[in-house]
Write an enzyme that holds these catalytic residues in place. Structure first.
Site, PDB file in Angstrom:
ATOM      1  N   TYR A 144      13.635  38.249  16.742  1.00 35.78           N
ATOM      2  CA  TYR A 144      12.707  38.288  18.579  1.00 35.78           C
ATOM      3  C   TYR A 144      14.026  37.949  19.474  1.00 35.78           C
ATOM      4  O   TYR A 144      14.397  39.146  20.164  1.00 35.78           O
ATOM      5  CB  TYR A 144      11.517  36.786  19.001  1.00 35.78           C
ATOM      6  CG  TYR A 144      11.014  37.421  19.835  1.00 35.78           C
ATOM      7  CD1 TYR A 144      10.151  38.178  19.954  1.00 35.78           C
ATOM      8  CD2 TYR A 144      11.996  36.558  21.015  1.00 35.78           C
ATOM      9  CE1 TYR A 144       9.881  38.395  21.762  1.00 35.78           C
ATOM     10  CE2 TYR A 144      11.230  36.236  22.489  1.00 35.78           C
ATOM     11  CZ  TYR A 144      10.011  37.973  22.679  1.00 35.78           C
ATOM     12  OH  TYR A 144       9.400  38.060  24.065  1.00 35.78           O
TER      13      TYR A 144
ATOM     14  N   THR B 287      14.062  21.205  28.938  1.00 35.36           N
ATOM     15  CA  THR B 287      13.460  21.565  29.864  1.00 35.36           C
ATOM     16  C   THR B 287      12.645  23.320  30.169  1.00 35.36           C
ATOM     17  O   THR B 287      13.388  23.769  29.130  1.00 35.36           O
ATOM     18  CB  THR B 287      14.231  21.542  31.234  1.00 35.36           C
ATOM     19  OG1 THR B 287      15.463  22.882  30.781  1.00 35.36           O
ATOM     20  CG2 THR B 287      15.365  20.711  31.223  1.00 35.36           C
TER      21      THR B 287
END
Length: 313
Positions: free
Chosen positions: A144, A209
């Site tokens: 990807y 995060t």
């Protein structure tokens, strides 16, 4: 009225984009092979005389007269793009060539939906468009990440060599209704687990995060980018710069669903980025765009969608 081709148009983002383009008075051709897209996402559009649904794979050439092309075709979640990694990289690379050839042939503008994954596990935080990234070229996510990086290369080479009118956006984490419940993305995973009162699974320590952009805001940005002048090529980051830890996200979803779920921790996933936050200064200055949907507001709409979806089973 413009005639617009949306590849991956029956997918999560693609279906919202088709809806928006039709609402603006355009003729829309939705092209999808239904690997991760679904007819269900566009059923409500089938009665519109200006909407056409075409089952086709972008790895095969297509010949259609259009004014604009949004190239969104590619599985975007690890569960799906790792299912057949060779197919994934072919979709990104061969699919890009086929759409660029079509754009060159018919003189269409073409927008590439690239990804924040081109930055890999970044050494620069937050990530500006000038950062070249830190990507493992041979890992399980490479099909990807490197596929999208190569697609960007192709877009800029077709622009420089063949004068194709290109637009490249790098999409950061996006969520909303019509996500697949089994796509392995963190928001869909957490919502489904919370609604079923199952343990919420965090891979790693939960301190990594992410920033989350609601699909409606994302569609606004894609349309604004396509409508810029030919001199604007990108790449431009599109995402929400407000950063959350994965643990914070899990806690918010447990609260919004009033779930009895507990958080459980599993070993970290290989090559999983520890930080992901866009610098969106270029989007603000060039597109006059920034996201306006607060995370909790977007999550409530997404939770309602999944609640309805699960109630049907």
């Amino acid at each position: 009225m413009k005639k617009i081709l949306v590849t991956g148009g029956a997918g999560f983002l693609g279906s919202h984009l088709c809806e928006r383009l039709l609402a603006e008075g355009n003729e829309v051709i939705c092209l999808d092979n239904y690997f991760t897209g679904s007819k269900r996402n566009v059923l409500h559009l089938l009665n519109n005389p200006y909407f056409e649904l075409l089952r086709h794979d972008v790895t095969e050439p297509v010949d259609i007269e259009v004014d604009e092309i949004y190239n969104l075709a590619c599985p975007a979640s690890p569960v799906h793009y790792q299912f057949d990694p060779i197919k994934t990289i072919n979709t990104s690379v061969v699919g890009a060539v086929n759409m660029l050839e079509l754009a060159q042939k018919v003189g269409a503008k073409i927008l590439q939906a690239s990804t924040s994954e081109v930055y890999g596990d970044p050494h620069v935080h937050p990530q500006p468009e000038s950062y070249w990234g830190n990507v493992n070229p041979i890992g399980p996510r490479s099909c990807y990440d490197e596929g999208k990086r190569c697609a960007e290369t192709l877009f800029f080479d077709y622009h420089r060599q063949n004068k194709v009118k290109i637009k490249v956006v790098r999409i950061f984490n996006t969520y909303g209704p019509r996500m697949l419940p089994d796509d392995g993305r963190v928001i869909s995973n957490f919502i489904v687990q919370a609604l079923q009162n199952n343990d919420i699974t965090i891979y790693g320590n939960g301190l990594q995060t992410r920033s989350f952009c609601f699909c409606g805001d994302m569609i606004d940005a894609l349309v604004k980018m396509m409508n810029t002048g030919d001199e604007i090529t990108g790449p431009i980051n599109i995402g929400n710069p407000t950063e959350f830890t994965i643990k914070q996200l899990a806690e918010i979803i447990i609260r919004l669903t009033d779930s009895k779920s507990k958080i459980c921790y599993q070993p970290a996933v290989m090559d999983d980025p520890q930080q992901r936050q866009p610098v969106i200064q270029r989007a603000q200055e060039i597109l006059h765009w920034q996201p306006f949907t607060a995370l909790e507001d977007g999550l409530k709409k997404t939770i309602d969608y999944f609640d309805f979806l699960l109630s049907e089973k």
